[in-house]
Write a protein that holds these residues in place. Sequence first.
Motif, PDB file in Angstrom:
ATOM      1  N   GLY A  80      -0.354  -2.147  -2.685  1.00  0.00           N
ATOM      2  CA  GLY A  80      -0.021  -3.557  -2.509  1.00  0.00           C
ATOM      3  C   GLY A  80       1.482  -3.773  -2.500  1.00  0.00           C
ATOM      4  N   GLY A  81       1.913  -4.796  -3.226  1.00  0.00           N
ATOM      5  CA  GLY A  81       3.340  -5.104  -3.292  1.00  0.00           C
ATOM      6  C   GLY A  81       4.056  -4.376  -4.405  1.00  0.00           C
ATOM      7  N   SER A  82       3.387  -3.435  -5.059  1.00  0.00           N
ATOM      8  CA  SER A  82       4.005  -2.689  -6.153  1.00  0.00           C
ATOM      9  C   SER A  82       4.631  -1.378  -5.684  1.00  0.00           C
ATOM     10  N   GLY A  83       4.812  -1.252  -4.375  1.00  0.00           N
ATOM     11  CA  GLY A  83       5.530  -0.103  -3.845  1.00  0.00           C
ATOM     12  C   GLY A  83       4.676   1.141  -3.742  1.00  0.00           C
ATOM     13  N   GLY A  89       4.040   7.420   3.868  1.00  0.00           N
ATOM     14  CA  GLY A  89       3.702   6.130   4.477  1.00  0.00           C
ATOM     15  C   GLY A  89       3.041   5.175   3.513  1.00  0.00           C
ATOM     16  N   ASP A  90       1.853   4.692   3.903  1.00  0.00           N
ATOM     17  CA  ASP A  90       1.164   3.698   3.079  1.00  0.00           C
ATOM     18  C   ASP A  90       0.137   4.331   2.144  1.00  0.00           C
ATOM     19  N   GLU A 213       0.812 -10.616   8.019  1.00  0.00           N
ATOM     20  CA  GLU A 213       1.939 -11.419   7.546  1.00  0.00           C
ATOM     21  C   GLU A 213       2.907 -10.597   6.693  1.00  0.00           C
ATOM     22  N   LYS A 214       2.356  -9.646   5.932  1.00  0.00           N
ATOM     23  CA  LYS A 214       3.170  -8.849   5.022  1.00  0.00           C
ATOM     24  C   LYS A 214       2.800  -7.369   5.172  1.00  0.00           C
ATOM     25  N   PRO A 215       3.243  -6.724   6.222  1.00  0.00           N
ATOM     26  CA  PRO A 215       2.873  -5.318   6.456  1.00  0.00           C
ATOM     27  C   PRO A 215       3.232  -4.395   5.299  1.00  0.00           C
ATOM     28  N   GLU A 216       4.232  -4.771   4.527  1.00  0.00           N
ATOM     29  CA  GLU A 216       4.678  -3.901   3.439  1.00  0.00           C
ATOM     30  C   GLU A 216       3.664  -3.800   2.298  1.00  0.00           C
TER      31      GLU A 216
END
Length: 315
Positions: A80-83, A89-90, A213-216
Amino acid sequence: MSGQNLTRRAIPEGAKVHSWEAPDGQRLRAFAWPAATATPRGSILFQGGRGDIFEKYIETMAHWHAQGWTITSFDWRGQGGSGRLTPAGDCGHIEDFGDYIADFRAFYAEWQASTPGPHVVMGHSMGGHLVLRALVEGVAAPDAAVLIAPMLGFKSPFGPFGERMARILGNVGNSARPAWKIKNEKPYTRDSRYSLLTHDPDRYDDEIWWHSEKPEIVTGPPSWRWVIEAFRSMRELRDSARLKKMTVPVLMLVAKADGLVDARAALKIGAKLKDARIVSFGKESAHEILREADPVRNRAIGEIDLFLAARAQQR
């Protein structure tokens, strides 16, 4: 966009997305939505599954927030957004599930001290596994807990040899590499990701919308180390003598037709708990019970509301 989708595809007014620092310095993305009342009903800490983001559950969180609950959540480390914890990659990686528990211990202590009671912890899938493990290990002692499709066993193509095969395959080379390449929740499957998660196409599309909206915040397949450690953590929890001694009241929602986690393992573990109510769903429900079509979702939320009314009474 419909009004319903607008509600599910926006951070609610009054909610805050912020960064929380774990004891080892790792930054985790967190969500806080204080109750909009002078007399809060209590506080809920909601934890998602592997690869989840808290945005997926805004619709359900809004239901409890409207009842006066303070809502909190955070993305597990490495997703998620925690890196990310690996340059692959992901890829969702973890060295040891104990790292998740250490984060939960610290976050829970701060959350409990700063929010009104009663305190309720909820966990979906991997989040359900980690919440139960935290309860059994004495890391957290909320007033009540809800486990939704908890990850207490895998639907492994290797059956009882799944953990052994994961160690053989994963320990060849770098175990932080992705365990599979396809963007699906599990390998070796002809099932689409959509069919594994829900029968509701609109709710499934909500997650895709947030990802665009938030690919990261997109998390792909897990690493081999995650798979190996997941097998180990589930086995150790399943065999723990402390399961029968854990006294926190638990509501467990199980999808018997779940294509991702082993519902039979959840039912067996649920039967060992000292104070547990188990509610089962049939073929009408896939893995994401709280993001299912309305008949399933409404029944699940109704069961949770009744449980909270009985076991997490307002102070």
